[in-house]
Scaffold this motif. Structure first.
Motif, PDB file in Angstrom:
ATOM      1  N   ARG A   6     -22.538 -35.233  56.696  1.00 36.09           N
ATOM      2  CA  ARG A   6     -23.807 -34.832  55.220  1.00 36.09           C
ATOM      3  C   ARG A   6     -24.793 -36.129  55.880  1.00 36.09           C
ATOM      4  O   ARG A   6     -24.938 -37.066  56.824  1.00 36.09           O
ATOM      5  CB  ARG A   6     -22.292 -36.419  54.593  1.00 36.09           C
ATOM      6  CG  ARG A   6     -23.244 -37.030  53.623  1.00 36.09           C
ATOM      7  CD  ARG A   6     -22.044 -38.022  52.855  1.00 36.09           C
ATOM      8  NE  ARG A   6     -21.454 -38.655  53.384  1.00 36.09           N
ATOM      9  CZ  ARG A   6     -21.635 -39.772  54.219  1.00 36.09           C
ATOM     10  NH1 ARG A   6     -23.320 -40.732  53.514  1.00 36.09           N
ATOM     11  NH2 ARG A   6     -20.985 -40.880  55.105  1.00 36.09           N
ATOM     12  N   ILE A   7     -25.824 -35.483  55.035  1.00 33.89           N
ATOM     13  CA  ILE A   7     -27.066 -36.278  55.559  1.00 33.89           C
ATOM     14  C   ILE A   7     -27.386 -37.930  54.701  1.00 33.89           C
ATOM     15  O   ILE A   7     -26.836 -37.949  54.101  1.00 33.89           O
ATOM     16  CB  ILE A   7     -28.273 -35.423  54.913  1.00 33.89           C
ATOM     17  CG1 ILE A   7     -28.520 -33.977  55.744  1.00 33.89           C
ATOM     18  CG2 ILE A   7     -29.614 -35.786  55.357  1.00 33.89           C
ATOM     19  CD1 ILE A   7     -29.035 -33.089  55.210  1.00 33.89           C
ATOM     20  N   LEU A   8     -27.280 -38.158  55.986  1.00 36.33           N
ATOM     21  CA  LEU A   8     -27.947 -40.041  55.725  1.00 36.33           C
ATOM     22  C   LEU A   8     -29.963 -40.173  56.239  1.00 36.33           C
ATOM     23  O   LEU A   8     -29.869 -41.173  54.791  1.00 36.33           O
ATOM     24  CB  LEU A   8     -27.585 -41.276  56.538  1.00 36.33           C
ATOM     25  CG  LEU A   8     -27.624 -41.958  56.872  1.00 36.33           C
ATOM     26  CD1 LEU A   8     -25.873 -43.048  55.561  1.00 36.33           C
ATOM     27  CD2 LEU A   8     -26.946 -42.911  57.749  1.00 36.33           C
ATOM     28  N   LEU A   9     -29.934 -39.343  56.986  1.00 37.76           N
ATOM     29  CA  LEU A   9     -31.525 -39.775  56.464  1.00 37.76           C
ATOM     30  C   LEU A   9     -31.878 -38.398  56.964  1.00 37.76           C
ATOM     31  O   LEU A   9     -31.578 -38.336  57.955  1.00 37.76           O
ATOM     32  CB  LEU A   9     -31.787 -40.522  57.617  1.00 37.76           C
ATOM     33  CG  LEU A   9     -31.042 -42.412  57.757  1.00 37.76           C
ATOM     34  CD1 LEU A   9     -31.715 -42.686  58.970  1.00 37.76           C
ATOM     35  CD2 LEU A   9     -32.140 -43.048  56.744  1.00 37.76           C
ATOM     36  N   VAL A 151     -22.572 -42.218  63.435  1.00 36.48           N
ATOM     37  CA  VAL A 151     -23.924 -41.375  63.012  1.00 36.48           C
ATOM     38  C   VAL A 151     -24.488 -39.661  64.320  1.00 36.48           C
ATOM     39  O   VAL A 151     -24.264 -39.911  65.339  1.00 36.48           O
ATOM     40  CB  VAL A 151     -25.231 -41.719  62.956  1.00 36.48           C
ATOM     41  CG1 VAL A 151     -24.993 -42.353  61.097  1.00 36.48           C
ATOM     42  CG2 VAL A 151     -25.487 -42.639  63.757  1.00 36.48           C
ATOM     43  N   VAL A 152     -24.480 -38.513  63.521  1.00 40.87           N
ATOM     44  CA  VAL A 152     -25.213 -37.599  64.725  1.00 40.87           C
ATOM     45  C   VAL A 152     -26.287 -37.113  63.926  1.00 40.87           C
ATOM     46  O   VAL A 152     -26.774 -37.416  63.239  1.00 40.87           O
ATOM     47  CB  VAL A 152     -24.289 -36.794  64.269  1.00 40.87           C
ATOM     48  CG1 VAL A 152     -22.586 -36.993  64.886  1.00 40.87           C
ATOM     49  CG2 VAL A 152     -24.001 -36.245  63.450  1.00 40.87           C
ATOM     50  N   TYR A 158     -21.834 -36.172  68.923  1.00 40.30           N
ATOM     51  CA  TYR A 158     -20.148 -36.519  68.489  1.00 40.30           C
ATOM     52  C   TYR A 158     -19.772 -35.781  69.538  1.00 40.30           C
ATOM     53  O   TYR A 158     -19.805 -34.711  69.962  1.00 40.30           O
ATOM     54  CB  TYR A 158     -20.403 -36.545  67.483  1.00 40.30           C
ATOM     55  CG  TYR A 158     -18.232 -36.412  67.394  1.00 40.30           C
ATOM     56  CD1 TYR A 158     -17.648 -37.584  67.444  1.00 40.30           C
ATOM     57  CD2 TYR A 158     -17.593 -36.038  66.662  1.00 40.30           C
ATOM     58  CE1 TYR A 158     -16.131 -37.988  67.510  1.00 40.30           C
ATOM     59  CE2 TYR A 158     -16.377 -35.417  66.583  1.00 40.30           C
ATOM     60  CZ  TYR A 158     -15.565 -36.704  67.018  1.00 40.30           C
ATOM     61  OH  TYR A 158     -14.092 -36.858  67.085  1.00 40.30           O
ATOM     62  N   ALA A 159     -18.654 -36.377  70.845  1.00 41.03           N
ATOM     63  CA  ALA A 159     -18.387 -35.540  71.815  1.00 41.03           C
ATOM     64  C   ALA A 159     -19.389 -34.323  72.733  1.00 41.03           C
ATOM     65  O   ALA A 159     -18.718 -33.054  72.039  1.00 41.03           O
ATOM     66  CB  ALA A 159     -16.972 -34.858  71.333  1.00 41.03           C
ATOM     67  N   GLN A 160     -20.698 -35.003  72.282  1.00 41.88           N
ATOM     68  CA  GLN A 160     -21.797 -33.995  73.230  1.00 41.88           C
ATOM     69  C   GLN A 160     -22.030 -33.378  72.124  1.00 41.88           C
ATOM     70  O   GLN A 160     -22.919 -31.623  72.953  1.00 41.88           O
ATOM     71  CB  GLN A 160     -21.453 -33.531  74.592  1.00 41.88           C
ATOM     72  CG  GLN A 160     -20.750 -33.947  75.797  1.00 41.88           C
ATOM     73  CD  GLN A 160     -22.069 -35.246  75.351  1.00 41.88           C
ATOM     74  OE1 GLN A 160     -23.327 -34.962  75.616  1.00 41.88           O
ATOM     75  NE2 GLN A 160     -21.685 -36.232  76.165  1.00 41.88           N
ATOM     76  N   GLY A 169     -27.453 -37.090  60.812  1.00 40.47           N
ATOM     77  CA  GLY A 169     -26.539 -37.367  59.800  1.00 40.47           C
ATOM     78  C   GLY A 169     -24.646 -38.071  60.132  1.00 40.47           C
ATOM     79  O   GLY A 169     -24.544 -38.548  61.063  1.00 40.47           O
ATOM     80  N   VAL A 170     -23.620 -38.208  59.182  1.00 37.47           N
ATOM     81  CA  VAL A 170     -22.166 -38.688  59.163  1.00 37.47           C
ATOM     82  C   VAL A 170     -21.430 -37.789  59.321  1.00 37.47           C
ATOM     83  O   VAL A 170     -21.619 -36.996  58.234  1.00 37.47           O
ATOM     84  CB  VAL A 170     -21.573 -39.931  58.255  1.00 37.47           C
ATOM     85  CG1 VAL A 170     -20.751 -40.653  57.900  1.00 37.47           C
ATOM     86  CG2 VAL A 170     -23.543 -40.584  58.023  1.00 37.47           C
TER      87      VAL A 170
END
Ligand code: IMP
Ligand code: MG
Length: 175
Positions: A6-9, A151-152, A158-160, A169-170
């Motif tokens: 999900r886009i956060l920024l 966040v990624v 997240y795990a590379q 995003g989340v």
């Protein structure tokens, strides 16, 4: 099970904010040269975008630290995985980080680099999660304060995975 981000920024929001922060940094360091220190790997996308927008002369170096495994919790046990190539003695050091979470990584780094006689050390971070702070540390330049969510994107993994997303995003797990 599938993962969705999900886009956060958005990319536009992030880049607009980096413009502002780079302008501020260029003003603050007028007449000086900045030695940008990137904390690998997460800081690398931010460092490039920031460096392109700074108008005073810059040099760059890279350092890799580890405090995370593949999970989402900091171990607090920080190790240097890759040393800097050059001495920072007499330099105006600006540490560029992806995110300040517990603050353990940056506080370790500031203490360690402080022993090496730089002229100054300041911190610049893309993201800050103030609610998660364990160690009292404050960045001089922060692009965004965000809530306590993992966040990624824009260098963060997240795990590379997901470092190459051009936005923040989340990760959401769907059954
Ligand atoms: P700290 O030492 O707890 O402040 O952790 C900082 C490091 O943990 C960052 O440089 C990131 O590599 C990683 N980290 C913290 N929060 C997140 C997140 O939400 N997504 C991805 N990596 C994170
Ligand atoms: Mg990092």
């Amino acid at each position: 099970m599938s993962e969705k981000v999900r886009i956060l920024l958005s990319e536009e929001e992030v880049n607009a904010k980096i413009d502002q922060v780079a302008n501020q940094i260029s003003k603050d360091y007028e007449g000086k040269e900045i030695h940008l220190l990137c904390v690998l790997k997460g800081g690398v996308f931010f460092m490039c975008e920031l460096a392109k927008r700074i108008t005073v002369p810059v040099s760059m170096d890279f350092m890799a630290l580890s405090s995370y495994g593949n999970g989402t919790e900091s171990s607090g046990n920080i190790k240097v995985k890759k040393e800097l190539d050059e001495s920072i003695e007499g330099k105006e050091v600006l540490i560029v980080e992806d995110i300040v979470d517990s603050g353990r990584t940056l506080s370790y780094l500031v203490e360690e680099l402080g022993k090496r006689n730089p002229t100054s050390i300041r911190l610049c971070t893309l993201l800050d999660k103030p609610e998660r702070r364990v160690v009292d540390i404050h960045a001089d330049y922060t692009c965004f304060e965000i809530p306590d969510e993992f966040v990624v994107g824009y260098g963060l993994d997240y795990a590379q995975r997901y470092r190459n997303l051009p936005y923040i995003g989340v990760v959401e797990i769907e059954e």
